[in-house]
Design an enzyme around this catalytic site. Structure first.
Site: not given
Ligand code: NOJ
Length: 533
Positions: A106, A208, A271, A332-333
């Protein structure tokens, strides 16, 4: 509508491969502190090998105060002691490569931790050479924030620094100041970080919030979102017209791609949470951008066959010539797929993910049907939930420890797990499901293996088949060989005329080799892959 692959059958690993996301805090704890670590991952490589995935993407493992569990980095070129050491990391790369598994890291270039030495320097004075590495602005004449931009984690995106009397910008937590990507020194510093890890053997990066990197240089206010839905997170009250997805972002993505291309056979994944037409821009001009801008459409789509058919068609149609598609089912989000679509449909979702055209990304635990775990208020860890409580934005529920076995703490840790486990772990765990030939894990293993050996599934065209609303059906064709995939999105039986063929896999794992005379009967919640004659 038909779309055909422009790729040749000479496979690039990330095209044919399945990517498996590991949230390292929750995968396997080897030292008993209740948090997963690199040694834990090393110990579980044989499991991943058996599952058949080709690459693991590991969420951040770098030194961090953990305000956002690693997405707040204080040193880009080391490993947080919680996860291990650089030597452990090297051992992981070596062991993974020895088993044919690639490692994707990442990369979090949009922001650092406020504890990163770059930020400490930057905030130390207006004259510091690193001042311009972050985004500092004067207050408005009335003392208020420079723009109306909102943090994704609640409140204004500007934090006031008393000592230097300016605001700094943070798209996420105030402990995650945004780097200034208009500054060439910042770019070079992060490109060096990329080289550091690629020299260590890393096979690529998941970048990210790549669409956030550049902000408006005139600092215009974001417009109000007329379609804001009450109850959604407050930052959605504005459209991020000026704070994200600026045209200049594409130059940065192209530069990152050049850095990745300095090394052989690496992958750049971005992402990107944007509508399809904007998402595909991240493939870059002449495809010199991200190899794979993550396609998250399945994470939020209504789980109805016609809606999914429509979004696949729109995505396929929007892809630029030569762009390689990809699909993501969980991360994970977002809430776990098994909870979003239900246990029975989670199998259908698995078959969908692994039979669509493009690279599949699978989130740890989804292969054993892990559910989104309710977290009691006093156990909340996620700062998003802490800042914006009560509307269901919490991400802890999809980050609970991997359920390995029926033993204490599901075999995740000998200590106290940092998040509670789902109480179903005594039945639903990798060890039990691995020996159950009808389990969702066995289904994943079979689907991944089938995909790997079946050119139609990797390089075949995607051709939708008209059906009744309950069923999503499509053909994948390569060189006159066709597979037909039929997915029943409802709990009622359904049937469709598909032509003669033979069942390769049913989601129920009990119809292998069955002759299909022409009419295919599906049970409720069943998906079937048929080799057409
Ligand atoms: C996206 C990530 O997937 C998330 O988990 C994170 O909190 C935010 N970006 C900030 O880095």
């Amino acid at each position: 509508m038909t779309s055909s692959s422009k790729a040749t059958a000479a496979s690039i690993w990330w095209q044919a491969g399945t990517i498996y996301q590991i949230y390292p805090r929750s995968f396997q704890d080897a030292n008993g502190d209740g948090v997963g670590d690199l040694k834990g991952i090393i110990g579980r490589l044989p499991y991943l090998h058996q599952l058949g995935v080709d690459a693991i993407w590991i969420s951040p493992i770098f030194p961090s105060p953990m305000a956002d569990f690693g997405y707040d980095i204080s040193d880009y070129i080391d490993i947080d002691p919680l996860f291990g050491t650089l030597a452990d990391f090297d051992a992981l790369v070596e062991a993974a490569h020895a088993q044919g598994l690639r490692i994707i890291l990442d990369l979090v270039p949009n922001h650092t931790s406020d504890a990163h030495p770059w930020f400490l320097e930057s905030r130390s004075s207006r004259e510091n050479p690193k001042r311009d590495w972050y985004i500092w602005r004067d207050p408005k004449p009335d003392g208020s924030a420079p723009t109306n931009w909102l943090s994704e984690f609640g409140g204004s995106a500007w934090a006031y620094d008393e000592a230097t009397e300016q605001y700094y910008y943070h798209a996420f937590l105030d402990r995650q100041p945004d780097l200034n990507w208009r500054n060439p020194d910042v770019r070079d510093a992060i490109y060096e970080v990329m080289r550091f890890w690629m020299r260590r053997g890393v096979d690529g990066f998941r970048v990210d919030v790549i669409w956030h990197l550049i902000k408006d240089d005139q600092y215009r206010d974001n417009p109000v979102n007329p379609n804001y839905v009450a109850g959604r997170p407050p930052h959605e009250t504005l459209i991020t017209l000026y704070s994200a997805d600026r045209p200049e972002t594409q130059d940065v993505v192209a530069e990152m791609r050049q850095v990745v291309d300095e090394f052989e056979d690496r992958v750049l994944i971005g992402e990107v949470y944007l509508p399809i037409d904007r998402l595909v821009a991240y493939y870059g001009e002449d495809l010199g951008g991200a190899h794979l801008p993550f396609n998250f459409a399945l994470l939020s789509a209504p789980w109805h066959a016609p809606d999914i058919a429509d979004l696949i068609a729109r995505y396929e149609a929007a892809l630029p010539l030569g762009a390689w598609p990809n699909w993501v089912l969980g991360n994970h989000d977002r809430p776990r797929v098994a909870t979003r679509v239900g246990e029975a449909q989670a199998r259908v979702a698995a078959m969908l993910l692994l039979t669509l055209r493009g690279t599949s990304t699978l989130y740890y635990g989804d292969e054993i049907g892990m559910r989104h775990v309710p977290i009691a208020p006093d156990q909340v860890q996620d700062s998003f939930e802490k800042n914006v409580p009560g509307i269901g934005v919490g991400r802890d529920g999809c980050r609970t420890p991997m359920q390995w076995a029926a033993s204490a703490n599901a075999g995740f840790t000998s200590g106290v797990p940092w998040l509670p486990l789902d109480d179903d772990f005594r039945e639903n765990n990798a060890a039990a499901l691995a020996v159950d030939p009808r389990s969702i894990l066995s289904l994943y293993v079979k689907l991944i293996a089938l995909r790997k050996r079946t050119t139609e599934l990797v390089f075949g065209s995607y051709d939708p088949v008209e059906t009744q609303d309950a069923v999503l059906a499509y053909r994948r064709t390569y060189d006159d060989q066709s597979l037909l995939i039929a997915l029943n999105f409802t709990s009622e039986p359904a049937s469709l005329h598909v032509g003669a063929g033979e069942v390769l896999i049913s989601t129920e794992l009990d119809r292998d080799g069955e002759n299909v005379p022409g009419l295919l009967e599906l049970r409720g919640n069943e998906g079937v892959i048929v080799r057409l004659r």
